[in-house]
Design a protein around this motif. Structure first.
Motif, PDB file in Angstrom:
ATOM      1  N   UNK A   1       0.842  -1.194   0.000  1.00 27.91           N
ATOM      2  CA  UNK A   1       0.000   0.000   0.000  1.00 27.91           C
ATOM      3  C   UNK A   1       0.880   1.247   0.000  1.00 27.91           C
ATOM      4  N   UNK A   2       0.679   2.135  -0.993  1.00 29.45           N
ATOM      5  CA  UNK A   2       1.515   3.333  -1.090  1.00 29.45           C
ATOM      6  C   UNK A   2       0.734   4.640  -1.014  1.00 29.45           C
ATOM      7  N   UNK A   3      -0.518   4.636  -1.416  1.00 28.75           N
ATOM      8  CA  UNK A   3      -1.273   5.890  -1.454  1.00 28.75           C
ATOM      9  C   UNK A   3      -2.751   5.576  -1.628  1.00 28.75           C
TER      10      UNK A   3
ATOM     11  N   UNK B   1       0.257   7.272 -11.474  1.00 25.26           N
ATOM     12  CA  UNK B   1       1.122   6.092 -11.632  1.00 25.26           C
ATOM     13  C   UNK B   1       2.539   6.414 -11.186  1.00 25.26           C
ATOM     14  N   UNK B   2       3.079   7.503 -11.700  1.00 26.95           N
ATOM     15  CA  UNK B   2       4.454   7.877 -11.360  1.00 26.95           C
ATOM     16  C   UNK B   2       4.564   8.183  -9.868  1.00 26.95           C
ATOM     17  N   UNK B   3       3.563   8.863  -9.335  1.00 25.53           N
ATOM     18  CA  UNK B   3       3.570   9.191  -7.912  1.00 25.53           C
ATOM     19  C   UNK B   3       3.579   7.920  -7.055  1.00 25.53           C
ATOM     20  N   UNK B   4       2.786   6.921  -7.433  1.00 24.16           N
ATOM     21  CA  UNK B   4       2.752   5.667  -6.678  1.00 24.16           C
ATOM     22  C   UNK B   4       4.118   4.992  -6.665  1.00 24.16           C
ATOM     23  N   UNK B   5       4.766   4.951  -7.821  1.00 25.61           N
ATOM     24  CA  UNK B   5       6.096   4.331  -7.909  1.00 25.61           C
ATOM     25  C   UNK B   5       7.100   5.111  -7.059  1.00 25.61           C
ATOM     26  N   UNK B   6       7.060   6.435  -7.147  1.00 26.71           N
ATOM     27  CA  UNK B   6       8.004   7.247  -6.381  1.00 26.71           C
ATOM     28  C   UNK B   6       7.735   7.191  -4.874  1.00 26.71           C
ATOM     29  N   UNK B   7       6.470   7.120  -4.487  1.00 25.70           N
ATOM     30  CA  UNK B   7       6.165   7.004  -3.061  1.00 25.70           C
ATOM     31  C   UNK B   7       6.647   5.674  -2.497  1.00 25.70           C
ATOM     32  N   UNK B   8       6.606   4.631  -3.312  1.00 24.15           N
ATOM     33  CA  UNK B   8       7.144   3.333  -2.900  1.00 24.15           C
ATOM     34  C   UNK B   8       8.654   3.435  -2.711  1.00 24.15           C
TER      35      UNK B   8
END
Length: 180
Positions: free
Chosen positions: A80-82, A131-138
């Motif tokens: 879970x990232x966001x 999408x990019x935000x989810x990857x970066x938050x991970x």
């Protein structure tokens, strides 16, 4: 007074058209949102969540979304990232964009084409942004404020600003009246 009104007529027309269209579009959107009950995700936010997952998976990015009360959880690589809430669907940004286009409107057909086309473009950019935000938050979980609060609003509002520049310089009444 009449001379002052005449002198500032273009500016006053711009303000009037902008605020009228902004408030009408916002009222329509709020009525749409009020048609959904509490703890229910609206259709546009659901669609953004669906498109985020589908597009990410097409691109080989392992993102899953799951409905949870009045938002969607985003999972990247199973973690879970966001979450995607109503404010993440970019409709308020699109309303702002369309109100500006209407305020500087030209002929009806180009105005409608640019408002709809620009709105769709912003909607798609927003899905990529999530999408990019989810990857970066991970990858950078300690940078939530910088990523979500600074960089990604800059991205979406930067796109709005660039579209406005194109509109004013290429298609608006201002552009057609002031060509060299």
């Amino acid at each position: 007074m009449k001379q002052v009104l005449q002198q500032y007529r273009p500016f006053l027309l711009f303000l009037g058209k902008f605020f009228l269209s902004y408030f009408v579009l916002t009222a329509v959107y709020r009525m749409y949102l009020s048609s959904f009950g509490k703890n229910v995700v609206d259709g546009i936010t659901s669609n953004v969540s669906f498109l985020t997952q589908k597009l990410a998976n097409i691109l080989g990015i392992k993102i899953a979304t799951q409905s949870f009360q009045d938002y969607y959880k985003i999972f990247y690589e199973g973690e879970y990232v966001a979450r995607i809430i109503e404010g993440c669907n970019a409709i308020s940004v699109i309303i702002l964009f369309v109100a500006f286009v209407i305020a500087f409107s030209g002929r009806l057909k180009p105005t409608l084409f640019f408002a709809v086309g620009g709105g769709l473009f912003l909607y798609i950019v927003n899905v990529f942004r999530i999408i990019i935000l989810a990857v970066l938050l991970f990858s950078f979980p300690n940078q939530v404020h910088l990523l979500h609060g600074v960089l990604f609003p800059l991205l979406i509002y930067g796109m709005v600003f660039l579209l406005w520049i194109v509109w004013v310089n290429k298609y608006s009444v201002y552009a057609s009246n002031h060509k060299k």
